[in-house]
Design an enzyme around this catalytic site. Structure first.
Site, PDB file in Angstrom:
ATOM      1  N   CYS A   1      15.630  -7.188  -2.546  1.00 57.69           N
ATOM      2  CA  CYS A   1      15.396  -8.431  -3.288  1.00 57.69           C
ATOM      3  C   CYS A   1      16.789  -8.643  -4.239  1.00 57.69           C
ATOM      4  O   CYS A   1      16.812  -9.683  -4.833  1.00 57.69           O
ATOM      5  CB  CYS A   1      14.345  -8.368  -4.143  1.00 57.69           C
ATOM      6  SG  CYS A   1      14.180  -7.061  -5.449  1.00 57.69           S
TER       7      CYS A   1
ATOM      8  N   GLU B   1       7.712  -9.755   2.725  1.00 56.09           N
ATOM      9  CA  GLU B   1       7.388  -9.965   1.222  1.00 56.09           C
ATOM     10  C   GLU B   1       8.761  -9.801   0.617  1.00 56.09           C
ATOM     11  O   GLU B   1       9.877  -9.110   1.090  1.00 56.09           O
ATOM     12  CB  GLU B   1       6.687  -8.736   0.708  1.00 56.09           C
ATOM     13  CG  GLU B   1       6.575  -8.566  -0.960  1.00 56.09           C
ATOM     14  CD  GLU B   1       7.470  -7.971  -1.469  1.00 56.09           C
ATOM     15  OE1 GLU B   1       7.567  -8.217  -2.713  1.00 56.09           O
ATOM     16  OE2 GLU B   1       8.328  -7.079  -0.784  1.00 56.09           O
TER      17      GLU B   1
ATOM     18  N   ARG C   1       4.083 -10.700 -12.056  1.00 49.07           N
ATOM     19  CA  ARG C   1       4.962 -10.373 -11.030  1.00 49.07           C
ATOM     20  C   ARG C   1       4.452 -11.177  -9.816  1.00 49.07           C
ATOM     21  O   ARG C   1       3.639 -10.793  -9.001  1.00 49.07           O
ATOM     22  CB  ARG C   1       4.673  -8.639 -10.635  1.00 49.07           C
ATOM     23  CG  ARG C   1       5.631  -8.194  -9.651  1.00 49.07           C
ATOM     24  CD  ARG C   1       5.267  -6.558  -9.901  1.00 49.07           C
ATOM     25  NE  ARG C   1       6.030  -5.985  -8.775  1.00 49.07           N
ATOM     26  CZ  ARG C   1       7.239  -5.337  -9.193  1.00 49.07           C
ATOM     27  NH1 ARG C   1       7.764  -5.677 -10.387  1.00 49.07           N
ATOM     28  NH2 ARG C   1       7.905  -5.009  -8.269  1.00 49.07           N
TER      29      ARG C   1
ATOM     30  N   ARG D   1       5.515 -12.865  -6.272  1.00 48.87           N
ATOM     31  CA  ARG D   1       6.079 -12.190  -4.917  1.00 48.87           C
ATOM     32  C   ARG D   1       5.821 -13.485  -3.827  1.00 48.87           C
ATOM     33  O   ARG D   1       4.691 -14.253  -3.899  1.00 48.87           O
ATOM     34  CB  ARG D   1       5.629 -11.102  -4.419  1.00 48.87           C
ATOM     35  CG  ARG D   1       5.986  -9.646  -5.113  1.00 48.87           C
ATOM     36  CD  ARG D   1       7.229  -9.366  -4.962  1.00 48.87           C
ATOM     37  NE  ARG D   1       7.767  -8.315  -5.807  1.00 48.87           N
ATOM     38  CZ  ARG D   1       8.614  -8.383  -6.820  1.00 48.87           C
ATOM     39  NH1 ARG D   1       8.658  -9.503  -7.491  1.00 48.87           N
ATOM     40  NH2 ARG D   1       8.898  -7.494  -7.373  1.00 48.87           N
TER      41      ARG D   1
END
Length: 136
Positions: free
Chosen positions: A34, A73, A123, A125
């Site tokens: 990421c 993801e 968080r 995603r």
């Protein structure tokens, strides 16, 4: 390893792996680093960053193995990469969706925030699910 004792685990650089040598699969689960999409990185370059290029290795695995399902993801910023202040905001995410579609997959995605499910932190995603390779 305890749950899958007969699984061959390797720590090889995926860009150097012969994709045809990877065992066949029904489900490909993965994510690419990421750092090239994250807001924590001030010089995030998306697909053109040092780690963002891993998406293309995932594409090569898909083309070599044609799994029935794909589950990916990444961080929420993938949706706007290479950045909201860029004239190409959303380029990388759009490219992933288009590539999967061009490969003959139906594609669905959703951004999920862990805080919405009772976790004590925000968080977010992005999850991408591709399914049912069609004949192309």
């Amino acid at each position: 390893m305890n749950n899958f004792p007969h699984t061959n685990v390797t720590n090889e650089d995926i860009s150097l792996v012969n994709k045809q040598a990877i065992p066949n699969m029904d489900l490909l689960v993965g994510g690419f680093p990421c750092q090239d999409y994250s807001v924590a990185s001030s010089g995030a370059k998306g697909f053109y960053g040092k780690k963002g290029v891993l998406w293309w290795d995932i594409k090569e695995v898909i083309e070599a193995k044609w799994p029935q399902f794909i589950f990916l993801e990444n961080v929420d910023r993938l949706l706007t990469s290479p950045g909201v202040n860029s004239d190409q905001s959303g380029r990388d995410f759009g490219m992933i969706l288009r590539t999967l579609s061009d490969l003959g997959y139906g594609v669905s995605w959703k951004m999920i925030n862990a805080a919405d499910y009772g976790f004590p932190q925000r968080r977010r995603r992005t999850f991408i699910f591709a399914f049912g390779k069609l004949q192309v």
